[in-house]
Structures are given as structure tokens and as C-alpha cells.
Design a protein around this motif. Structure first.
Motif, PDB file in Angstrom:
ATOM      1  N   GLY A  47       0.829  -1.198   0.000  1.00 41.00           N
ATOM      2  CA  GLY A  47       0.000   0.000   0.000  1.00 41.00           C
ATOM      3  C   GLY A  47       0.863   1.247   0.000  1.00 41.00           C
ATOM      4  O   GLY A  47       1.877   1.323  -0.694  1.00 41.00           O
ATOM      5  N   LYS A  48       0.476   2.226   0.829  1.00 39.66           N
ATOM      6  CA  LYS A  48       1.295   3.438   0.980  1.00 39.66           C
ATOM      7  C   LYS A  48       1.771   3.568   2.424  1.00 39.66           C
ATOM      8  O   LYS A  48       1.838   4.652   2.986  1.00 39.66           O
ATOM      9  N   SER A  49       2.103   2.428   3.011  1.00 40.52           N
ATOM     10  CA  SER A  49       2.462   2.370   4.425  1.00 40.52           C
ATOM     11  C   SER A  49       3.660   3.248   4.763  1.00 40.52           C
ATOM     12  O   SER A  49       4.714   3.178   4.122  1.00 40.52           O
ATOM     13  N   LEU A  50       3.508   4.058   5.804  1.00 38.57           N
ATOM     14  CA  LEU A  50       4.612   4.872   6.298  1.00 38.57           C
ATOM     15  C   LEU A  50       5.714   4.019   6.898  1.00 38.57           C
ATOM     16  O   LEU A  50       6.846   4.494   7.068  1.00 38.57           O
ATOM     17  N   ASP A  51       5.398   2.767   7.216  1.00 44.13           N
ATOM     18  CA  ASP A  51       6.416   1.878   7.778  1.00 44.13           C
ATOM     19  C   ASP A  51       7.611   1.722   6.844  1.00 44.13           C
ATOM     20  O   ASP A  51       8.743   1.521   7.295  1.00 44.13           O
ATOM     21  N   LEU A  52       7.379   1.846   5.537  1.00 44.58           N
ATOM     22  CA  LEU A  52       8.473   1.677   4.577  1.00 44.58           C
ATOM     23  C   LEU A  52       9.526   2.764   4.743  1.00 44.58           C
ATOM     24  O   LEU A  52      10.723   2.497   4.635  1.00 44.58           O
ATOM     25  N   TRP A  53       9.077   3.995   4.998  1.00 48.97           N
ATOM     26  CA  TRP A  53      10.041   5.088   5.208  1.00 48.97           C
ATOM     27  C   TRP A  53      10.836   4.846   6.487  1.00 48.97           C
ATOM     28  O   TRP A  53      12.037   5.130   6.548  1.00 48.97           O
ATOM     29  N   TRP A  54      10.174   4.326   7.511  1.00 46.27           N
ATOM     30  CA  TRP A  54      10.877   4.035   8.760  1.00 46.27           C
ATOM     31  C   TRP A  54      11.896   2.916   8.545  1.00 46.27           C
ATOM     32  O   TRP A  54      13.029   2.990   9.020  1.00 46.27           O
ATOM     33  N   LEU A  55      11.509   1.889   7.813  1.00 48.83           N
ATOM     34  CA  LEU A  55      12.408   0.766   7.553  1.00 48.83           C
ATOM     35  C   LEU A  55      13.615   1.179   6.719  1.00 48.83           C
ATOM     36  O   LEU A  55      14.669   0.541   6.787  1.00 48.83           O
ATOM     37  N   ALA A  56      13.483   2.249   5.955  1.00 54.93           N
ATOM     38  CA  ALA A  56      14.572   2.689   5.080  1.00 54.93           C
ATOM     39  C   ALA A  56      15.797   3.135   5.864  1.00 54.93           C
ATOM     40  O   ALA A  56      16.880   3.259   5.287  1.00 54.93           O
ATOM     41  N   ARG A  57      15.651   3.361   7.157  1.00 52.22           N
ATOM     42  CA  ARG A  57      16.832   3.703   7.962  1.00 52.22           C
ATOM     43  C   ARG A  57      17.810   2.533   8.027  1.00 52.22           C
ATOM     44  O   ARG A  57      18.988   2.715   8.347  1.00 52.22           O
ATOM     45  N   TYR A  58      17.326   1.321   7.745  1.00 50.95           N
ATOM     46  CA  TYR A  58      18.180   0.141   7.787  1.00 50.95           C
ATOM     47  C   TYR A  58      18.804  -0.177   6.432  1.00 50.95           C
ATOM     48  O   TYR A  58      19.664  -1.048   6.341  1.00 50.95           O
ATOM     49  N   GLY A  59      18.348   0.500   5.384  1.00 50.06           N
ATOM     50  CA  GLY A  59      18.869   0.226   4.055  1.00 50.06           C
ATOM     51  C   GLY A  59      17.760   0.247   3.026  1.00 50.06           C
ATOM     52  O   GLY A  59      16.658   0.747   3.273  1.00 50.06           O
ATOM     53  N   LYS A  60      18.033  -0.292   1.875  1.00 49.32           N
ATOM     54  CA  LYS A  60      17.092  -0.269   0.767  1.00 49.32           C
ATOM     55  C   LYS A  60      15.823  -1.048   1.102  1.00 49.32           C
ATOM     56  O   LYS A  60      15.882  -2.154   1.629  1.00 49.32           O
TER      57      LYS A  60
END
Length: 216
Positions: A47-60
Motif C-alpha cells: 500500500g502506501k504504508s509509512l512503515d516503509l520510510w521508517w524501515l529505510a533507515r536500515y537500508g534499501k
């Protein structure tokens, strides 16, 4: 479930499954776990989950999403620039931190994802009826070869009290679906009975959200 169902949900903005903030369990449990952080994070049916932006701190981070509208909103709402390229039957939304493959999840090929160290499933498995859950797990296994870790958030309620999605997926079913895994660990349980789930309130006698750590 047909793809038209989900396309209609996004077109009509019937997206009560979307959360306007980071899932509260995500930073709590993930900070305590180990996985191959040199590899990418994969978020199926994102979806458009904001969790993806948070997870990006760990890498791609690499997402997979059926709806083009969801992908557009994902980047536009965060005022992020992105590019789009066509690759076979997919649109590839590209960004330095998060890429999303827009199209049929079941048509994805392993080479489109590359090496995955962590899979994050917030509401993918519970969005699917029983037979599709079996197909989904087999596709996840095909796409993400060992060694890989999966953070799975599942939902349990008396299925007779409500028709999904989201569907009730018991701990027993989770363990059966992932019987090929080396380990399945129950990390946390949230009692959401009488409380909202994302943007929705469900009239059920019990509602439990469970976090599993699965490795194969």
C-alpha cells in the motif's frame, strides 16, 4: 479475491486498513532482532504504508503493490521525487530509499528483488482468503531464499463474527503455512478488543494482533 476489489478500494479511498503513523510494534520489536542488514527489506502488498520510510533507515526497501494510485500517493504525500520505468508487466517506482514494483505480486520474479534479508508483512497475509494465503506463502518462499527473516503481523478474531478482509489467521495456521521454516517465534500479542484496528472498528468479541519472527 479479484484485483478489481483492491483497485476499487483505492479509487474510492476505502482504505481503512491504512495507518497514518508507524505501526507501534515495529520499532519496539525490530530493534531487538537480528537479520542480514546488508541485504534489502521487502514489503509485499505494501500500500502506501509509512512503515516503509521508517524501515529505510536500515537500508534499501523494496515494496510490491497492486495499485498504481497507492504508489503515487506513497511518494506524493511525503513530497518525495521518484521515477517510473516499465519492466514487462510492472511499473517500477524508483527512489533512493524505497522502490516499489506495481503490478501482480504473484507475477514477481526473484531477480526483480535481488537479495532480501528481511520481509515485513504488516497486513498482507490477513488481506487474503485461505487459498490465496497458501499461494502467497509459496510465492514469498520462491522470491526470498534462505537465509531470510520475516516479521509477520497477523490478526485473530472469531471468523464467524465478521467476513474479511482482514481475515482471521490463527497462530496454528501461521505455523502450518510456514512449516518449512527453521524457526517460528511469537514475539508479541496486542489485545485490540474494543479498540480500532488501523482506521476501523470491528464488532467482534475478541481481536488479537500477533507479531511473529519467522526464519528460513
Amino acid at each position: 479475491m479479484q484485483s478489481e476489489f483492491w483497485h476499487n478500494c483505492w479509487q474510492q479511498q476505502r482504505i481503512g486498513f491504512h495507518q497514518h503513523e508507524i505501526h507501534p510494534l515495529l520499532p519496539v520489536v525490530l530493534s531487538q532482532l537480528n537479520w542480514h542488514q546488508s541485504k534489502a527489506v521487502f514489503a509485499p502488498l505494501c500500500g502506501k504504508s509509512l512503515d516503509l520510510w521508517w524501515l529505510a533507515r536500515y537500508g534499501k526497501v523494496i515494496g510490491a503493490e497492486l495499485s498504481e494510485l497507492a504508489c503515487q500517493q506513497f511518494f506524493h504525500e511525503q513530497q518525495q521525487e521518484f521515477s517510473i520505468s516499465l519492466q514487462n508487466e510492472f511499473q517500477h517506482f524508483s527512489h533512493p530509499a524505497v522502490d516499489i514494483w506495481q503490478g501482480d505480486f504473484f507475477a514477481l520474479e526473484p531477480q526483480q528483488l535481488g537479495h532480501i534479508g528481511l520481509i515485513y508483512d504488516r497486513a498482507a497475509l490477513i488481506a487474503l482468503p485461505a487459498q490465496m494465503r497458501i499461494d502467497y506463502v509459496q510465492q514469498i518462499k520462491r522470491l526470498c531464499t534462505a537465509p531470510v527473516s520475516l516479521l509477520l503481523l497477523s490478526l485473530e478474531y472469531p471468523q464467524a463474527e465478521m467476513s474479511g478482509p482482514p481475515f482471521s489467521v490463527t497462530e496454528q495456521e501461521v505455523r502450518s503455512l510456514f512449516d518449512f521454516a527453521e524457526s517460528i517465534q511469537l514475539l508479541a500479542v496486542r489485545n485490540l478488543t474494543g479498540r480500532p484496528f488501523a482506521q476501523r472498528q470491528f464488532n467482534v468479541s475478541q481481536l488479537l494482533e500477533k507479531a511473529f519472527w519467522i526464519q528460513w
